[in-house]
Design an enzyme around this catalytic site. Structure first.
Site, PDB file in Angstrom:
ATOM      1  N   THR A 262       0.733  -0.986  -0.030  1.00 20.49           N
ATOM      2  CA  THR A 262      -0.063  -0.018   0.009  1.00 20.49           C
ATOM      3  C   THR A 262       1.013   1.322  -0.106  1.00 20.49           C
ATOM      4  O   THR A 262       0.379   2.476   0.084  1.00 20.49           O
ATOM      5  CB  THR A 262      -0.811   0.175   1.242  1.00 20.49           C
ATOM      6  OG1 THR A 262      -0.189  -0.432   2.374  1.00 20.49           O
ATOM      7  CG2 THR A 262      -2.104  -0.950   0.882  1.00 20.49           C
TER       8      THR A 262
ATOM      9  N   GLU B 207     -19.344 -21.055 -15.686  1.00 20.81           N
ATOM     10  CA  GLU B 207     -19.047 -19.819 -15.548  1.00 20.81           C
ATOM     11  C   GLU B 207     -20.315 -18.863 -16.156  1.00 20.81           C
ATOM     12  O   GLU B 207     -20.735 -17.883 -15.491  1.00 20.81           O
ATOM     13  CB  GLU B 207     -17.885 -19.327 -16.485  1.00 20.81           C
ATOM     14  CG  GLU B 207     -16.488 -19.954 -16.184  1.00 20.81           C
ATOM     15  CD  GLU B 207     -16.181 -19.802 -14.539  1.00 20.81           C
ATOM     16  OE1 GLU B 207     -16.454 -18.699 -13.994  1.00 20.81           O
ATOM     17  OE2 GLU B 207     -15.181 -20.514 -14.038  1.00 20.81           O
TER      18      GLU B 207
HETATM   19  P1  ADP Z   1       4.421  -1.647   1.367  1.00 14.42           P
HETATM   20  O1  ADP Z   1       5.686  -1.072   1.769  1.00 14.42           O
HETATM   21  O2  ADP Z   1       3.338  -0.819   1.896  1.00 14.42           O
HETATM   22  O3  ADP Z   1       4.370  -3.183   1.251  1.00 14.42           O
HETATM   23  P2  ADP Z   1       5.600  -0.379  -1.014  1.00 14.42           P
HETATM   24  O4  ADP Z   1       5.850   1.055  -0.746  1.00 14.42           O
HETATM   25  O5  ADP Z   1       6.838  -1.333  -0.763  1.00 14.42           O
HETATM   26  O6  ADP Z   1       4.247  -0.918  -0.232  1.00 14.42           O
HETATM   27  O7  ADP Z   1       5.060  -0.520  -2.455  1.00 14.42           O
HETATM   28  C1  ADP Z   1       5.680  -1.198  -3.444  1.00 14.42           C
HETATM   29  C2  ADP Z   1       5.514  -0.506  -4.906  1.00 14.42           C
HETATM   30  O8  ADP Z   1       4.072  -0.470  -5.250  1.00 14.42           O
HETATM   31  C3  ADP Z   1       6.262   0.784  -4.841  1.00 14.42           C
HETATM   32  O9  ADP Z   1       7.299   0.824  -5.386  1.00 14.42           O
HETATM   33  C4  ADP Z   1       5.208   1.471  -6.068  1.00 14.42           C
HETATM   34  O10 ADP Z   1       5.382   1.397  -7.258  1.00 14.42           O
HETATM   35  C5  ADP Z   1       3.809   0.940  -5.736  1.00 14.42           C
HETATM   36  N1  ADP Z   1       3.002   1.635  -4.887  1.00 14.42           N
HETATM   37  C6  ADP Z   1       2.594   1.275  -3.811  1.00 14.42           C
HETATM   38  N2  ADP Z   1       1.553   2.114  -3.337  1.00 14.42           N
HETATM   39  C7  ADP Z   1       1.765   3.034  -3.872  1.00 14.42           C
HETATM   40  C8  ADP Z   1       0.971   4.197  -3.943  1.00 14.42           C
HETATM   41  N3  ADP Z   1       0.065   4.651  -2.997  1.00 14.42           N
HETATM   42  N4  ADP Z   1       1.251   5.427  -5.031  1.00 14.42           N
HETATM   43  C9  ADP Z   1       1.885   4.844  -5.799  1.00 14.42           C
HETATM   44  N5  ADP Z   1       2.615   3.642  -5.889  1.00 14.42           N
HETATM   45  C10 ADP Z   1       2.660   2.810  -5.103  1.00 14.42           C
HETATM   46 ZN    ZN Z   2     -16.963 -20.832 -10.062  1.00 14.18          ZN
END
Ligand code: ADP
Ligand code: ZN
Ligand code: MG
Length: 514
Positions: free
Chosen positions: A107, A330
């Protein structure tokens, strides 16, 4: 290099001696044991520096984080403590030492921490909870010490007056003490607490610890005490606006065809995390590359959604008979889905993907946080419709409905726990399993009857459409609706289908009469 060379020569010598007829087994064991010992010592001495630290100055800004407006605002407010230190000092406010980011994976928690470092012009060091957990007692604690020391020296070296340490998956090392089989975790956690307590808030460079977890409920309460992680920020799955924003960010530098409607994609991707959306955009671009196109089209996005949701197409080749059965199954889902909420079938596909042989993708109506009894029943109806269509057409069922049943049961359990079943309000904690089980079965039995009644009028027509689904592999929602309408007119199927005794119609669904 030298290591490999030695091993090679050693082995050659041993084999040579063996050929000469010498008993090499004892020598072999000796060598094996010393190599193992050497390896262990090597790892042990290397251990304290083995914590992987991410690049020191990540260039992520808050503008690159989509959605999460609330979390971003809260975090920036908290960071102002760092940014405007002098003001804080004059007012005698105790600056923040730790910020805990909680929420599902993908996220943007890591992004937030990096953006925090950019925003406050701090050194950024990161490590993951699992990296502190080693077989050897004391290594984890040593790594924690090391991380904090590094943060300070690094900041001094670069003339920064603050550093942010980001610990991902803090639940791995910060789970309630005394829960683990050995004391390694405890020592590591204690060291972290000691470091945080020892952090003086007037010193320079100032250190701020940020941590992320999916399971805040697992954390040792000592971590959440004032002066430690006393600020918690929720980073939730994005809503539709958030998803749109993230898609806009992720497609900024990608060539999109004119027909691409990001709003529509945002609507279709209910429940996707930011990381899944990022992966979706990437997959769509890969599809464009494979098809040797220079632009990404809406259809490529549609395929990419399937891929992210269901997994890569597998090489499994079902027989024609199986394919037909999957199509019937389906279509069952699709019919009930349309009857319940017209316009919600995005497409029907029978192509083995991930664990599924086929699927109906529904367009979620709107992001929802509350469900009424009728809505839950409708979802159960849709879930059960696959296997019941098989039953209607073939006179028997198959193993293809396992997931559907799991989903239906989980919806039924939700109904019981939320006081929406015939036993009324329940105390979830004191609800005996047997009672829950009985109610779940009752609900499923009732909805099974209702769903069967909904499908009955289509009995003669399913096979024919199944043929075309098999032939085309994927049928759009519009084509399906056209067929459905035609069947309804020709067969004079009333939307208000005849319901079994004991049911009445409410909001397009069959509801058991009291
Ligand atoms: P978490 O640490 O919450 O597991 P990350 O920050 O590592 O998530 O997110 C992984 C990737 O997903 C990021 O490098 C980015 O590319 C994408 N991503 C996740 N959340 C966002 C967001 N809110 N906006 C833009 N990109 C995001
Ligand atoms: Zn099914
Ligand atoms: Mg992460």
């Amino acid at each position: 290099m030298i290591k490999e060379w030695l091993v090679g020569v050693g082995l050659a010598v041993l084999i040579f001696l063996g050929i000469l007829g010498l008993n090499v087994l004892p020598i072999f064991f000796l060598v094996a044991v010393s190599v193992a010992l050497w390896y262990v010592m090597d790892r042990r001495s290397a251990a304290p520096t083995a914590v992987r630290e991410a690049s020191v100055r990540p260039r992520v800004s808050f503008d690159e984080i989509g959605g999460q407006e609330h979390a971003k605002r809260e975090l920036m407010e908290a960071l102002d403590f760092l940014k405007y230190r002098d003001k804080i000092k004059t007012l005698g406010i105790r600056p923040l030492k730790g910020i805990l980011l909680t929420g599902p994976p993908g996220t943007g928690k890591t992004l937030m921490a990096k953006a925090a470092a950019t925003y406050t012009d701090s050194i950024f060091l990161s490590a993951s909870g699992s990296e502190f957990v080693e077989m050897y007692v004391g290594v984890g604690a040593q790594r924690v010490r090391d991380l904090f020391r590094r943060a300070r020296t690094q900041a001094k070296k670069e003339n920064k007056d603050s550093a942010i340490i980001f610990i991902d998956e803090i639940d791995v090392l910060g789970a309630r003490r005394g829960q683990h089989s050995h004391q390694e975790y405890d020592q590591t956690l204690n060291q972290l607490l000691t470091e945080m307590d020892g952090m003086s808030t007037t010193q320079s460079p100032l250190v701020l610890v940020m941590a992320a977890t999916n399971r805040p409920d697992m954390l040792d309460s000592a971590l959440l005490r004032p002066g430690r992680f006393d600020r918690q920020i929720k980073v939730d799955l994005p809503d539709k606006e958030g998803r749109l924003h993230i898609l806009q960010i992720q497609t900024k530098d990608k060539p999109l065809a004119d027909d691409v409607n990001l709003e529509h994609i945002a609507k279709e991707t209910y429940g996707f995390s930011g990381a899944q959306l990022e992966s979706l955009v990437n997959e769509a671009a890969i599809i464009a590359l494979r098809q040797e196109k220079t632009q990404i089209t809406q259809e490529m996005f549609r395929d990419a959604v399937d891929k992210v949701l269901m997994g890569e197409k597998t090489g499994r080749k079902p027989t024609d008979e199986e394919l037909h059965r999957v199509a019937v199954h389906e279509i069952g889902h699709a019919i009930v889905s349309e009857l319940m909420r017209p316009g919600t079938v995005s497409h029907i596909t029978i192509a083995p993907r991930g664990n599924a042989l086929g699927f109906v993708r529904q367009i979620p109506e709107n992001d929802r946080y509350l469900y009424t009894l009728e809505q839950l029943q409708q979802q159960i109806n849709v879930a059960l419709a696959g296997c019941l269509a098989e039953e209607l057409h073939y006179g028997n069922r198959s193993t293809g409905a396992q997931n559907d049943f799991m989903q239906a049961s989980s919806l039924a359990r939700t109904m019981v726990k939320c006081g929406l079943s015939r036993i009324g309000i329940v105390d979830e904690e004191n609800l005996p399993d047997t009672v829950l089980d009985t109610e779940v079965r009752y609900i499923l039995g009732q909805q099974e009857q209702a769903t069967r009644a909904l499908l009955q009028p289509f009995k003669q027509h399913i096979a024919e459409f199944a043929q075309s689904v098999v032939a085309e592999e994927s049928v759009s929602g519009d084509a399906f609706r056209a067929w459905l309408q035609q069947v309804q007119q020709s067969a004079r199927v009333d939307w208000a289908v005849p319901l079994p005794a004991g049911f009445h119609e409410a909001n397009g669904t069959a509801v058991p009469s009291a």
